[in-house]
Write a protein that holds these residues in place. Structure first.
Motif, short mmCIF file in Angstrom:
data_model
loop_
_atom_site.label_atom_id
_atom_site.label_comp_id
_atom_site.label_asym_id
_atom_site.label_seq_id
_atom_site.Cartn_x
_atom_site.Cartn_y
_atom_site.Cartn_z
N THR A 1 0.90 -1.18 0.04
CA THR A 1 -0.07 -0.02 0.20
C THR A 1 0.83 1.34 0.15
O THR A 1 0.67 2.32 -0.64
CB THR A 1 -1.12 0.18 1.23
N ASP B 1 -5.98 13.63 3.29
CA ASP B 1 -5.79 13.63 4.64
C ASP B 1 -4.32 14.15 4.98
O ASP B 1 -4.44 14.93 6.33
CB ASP B 1 -6.35 12.41 5.28
N SER B 2 -3.39 13.65 4.76
CA SER B 2 -1.97 13.93 5.08
C SER B 2 -1.71 15.18 4.77
O SER B 2 -0.60 15.77 5.10
CB SER B 2 -1.00 12.90 4.59
N ALA C 1 -7.65 9.30 -0.54
CA ALA C 1 -8.12 9.59 0.67
C ALA C 1 -7.13 9.77 1.65
O ALA C 1 -6.98 10.95 2.46
CB ALA C 1 -9.10 8.39 1.07
N ALA C 2 -5.93 8.77 1.88
CA ALA C 2 -5.09 9.08 2.75
C ALA C 2 -4.04 10.21 2.30
O ALA C 2 -3.58 10.97 3.28
CB ALA C 2 -4.05 7.74 2.63
N LEU C 3 -3.80 10.47 0.89
CA LEU C 3 -2.79 11.33 0.49
C LEU C 3 -3.46 12.82 0.99
O LEU C 3 -2.93 13.70 1.41
CB LEU C 3 -2.44 11.39 -0.80
N GLY D 1 0.88 4.10 -2.82
CA GLY D 1 0.66 5.61 -2.47
C GLY D 1 1.74 6.24 -3.18
O GLY D 1 1.35 7.56 -3.41
N ARG E 1 -8.98 5.06 -2.60
CA ARG E 1 -8.47 4.68 -1.40
C ARG E 1 -7.22 5.54 -0.97
O ARG E 1 -6.79 6.22 0.18
CB ARG E 1 -8.36 3.42 -0.98
N LEU E 2 -6.24 5.47 -1.98
CA LEU E 2 -4.99 5.95 -1.60
C LEU E 2 -5.17 7.57 -1.66
O LEU E 2 -4.37 8.44 -0.79
CB LEU E 2 -3.94 5.64 -2.94
N TYR F 1 -13.93 11.79 1.23
CA TYR F 1 -13.07 12.71 1.60
C TYR F 1 -13.43 14.09 0.98
O TYR F 1 -13.99 13.92 -0.14
CB TYR F 1 -11.42 12.11 1.57
#
Length: 260
Positions: A19, A63-64, A59-61, A23, A56-57, A140
């Motif tokens: 993952t 958020d960060s 969303a994390a990027l 990313g 999904r990736l 997101y």
């Protein structure tokens, strides 16, 4: 007592690094394309990854703070300097709804989402995370989906006139299958159910194992301004709790309607 399942050794040793590599691949691809950015479809072509994985990736990027969305577009761009607020956070509807979303997150324990209409799509503007240990982060800030996909988005769609609903469903019909096998027929049924209840209930389409309840805020002319939804794991959403959450959302929306 509910708890998050412990990861298996295979998950720790393989899925985690895989993952991370994916990313970084998405992030580097966005950096290579500079300020023009890329859409999810273009990212999928450039990286060889599937669109659900890209979402999904991202969303994390997002958020960060490493990635942001380009206002009034479907494109994402790498933040090359210090992370800054994504353009979506400048929308005045966030300032309007944020206190209500915070109260809903605390009252329900679950994730709360702010969604608006943008043409034939829904656009997520913000999310608030509740204290319950298992959260469903279905979307997101900056994410776009066909209007009607997701509980907040469905609340918006169902508030529109019949002819407009039909036009939007037909326009989006080729994309619906990407969201848990959704069909135009199922979308029409959800619209009818939402109107009968006065709130939307959508489960297991955009995100497996999730169920959301959403309500729309309408202006004086009956046009949707925004929608707020609460999403949780399906086990936390029996019919009685769905009704209770809908009541909480409606009460908060009534308060928003009184503000200038």
């Amino acid at each position: 007592m509910n708890s998050t399942p412990e990861p298996t050794p295979d998950t720790d040793s393989a899925a985690g690094p895989r993952t991370l590599r994916r990313g970084l691949q998405v992030l580097n691809t966005l950096r290579e394309h500079g300020p023009a950015g890329l859409s999810v479809t273009a990212l999928a072509r450039a990286t060889g990854l599937q669109r659900p994985t890209i979402y999904r990736l991202l969303a994390a990027l997002v958020d960060s703070g490493l990635v942001g969305s380009i206002a009034h577009s479907k494109r994402f761009v790498a933040n090359l300097e210090a992370p800054a607020a994504a353009p979506a956070t400048q929308d005045p509807r966030i300032d309007l709804a944020l206190p209500a979303m915070g109260r809903l997150a605390q009252a329900t324990g679950d994730a709360v989402f702010l969604v608006v209409r943008d043409g034939n799509e829904s656009l997520s503007l913000w999310r608030e995370i509740g204290p319950y240990p298992v959260q469903i982060l279905a979307t997101y800030a900056g994410k776009r989906q066909p209007l009607g996909v997701g509980s907040g988005s469905m609340a918006l769609l169902a508030s529109l006139p019949d002819a407009e609903v039909e036009r939007i469903i037909e326009c989006n019909s080729s994309e619906l299958e990407l969201y848990g096998g959704m069909t135009a027929r199922e979308m029409r049924r959800l619209v009818e159910n939402t109107r009968m209840r006065g709130y939307s209930v959508v489960g297991n389409h955009a995100v497996r194992g999730a169920l959301g309840v959403g309500c729309a805020l309408l202006d004086r002319n009956g046009k949707p301004v925004l929608a707020i939804s609460v999403t949780a794991i399906t086990e936390r959403m029996p019919a009685q709790r769905q009704r209770e959450i809908a009541g909480l959302i409606r009460a908060e929306l009534a308060g928003l309607a009184l503000k200038p």
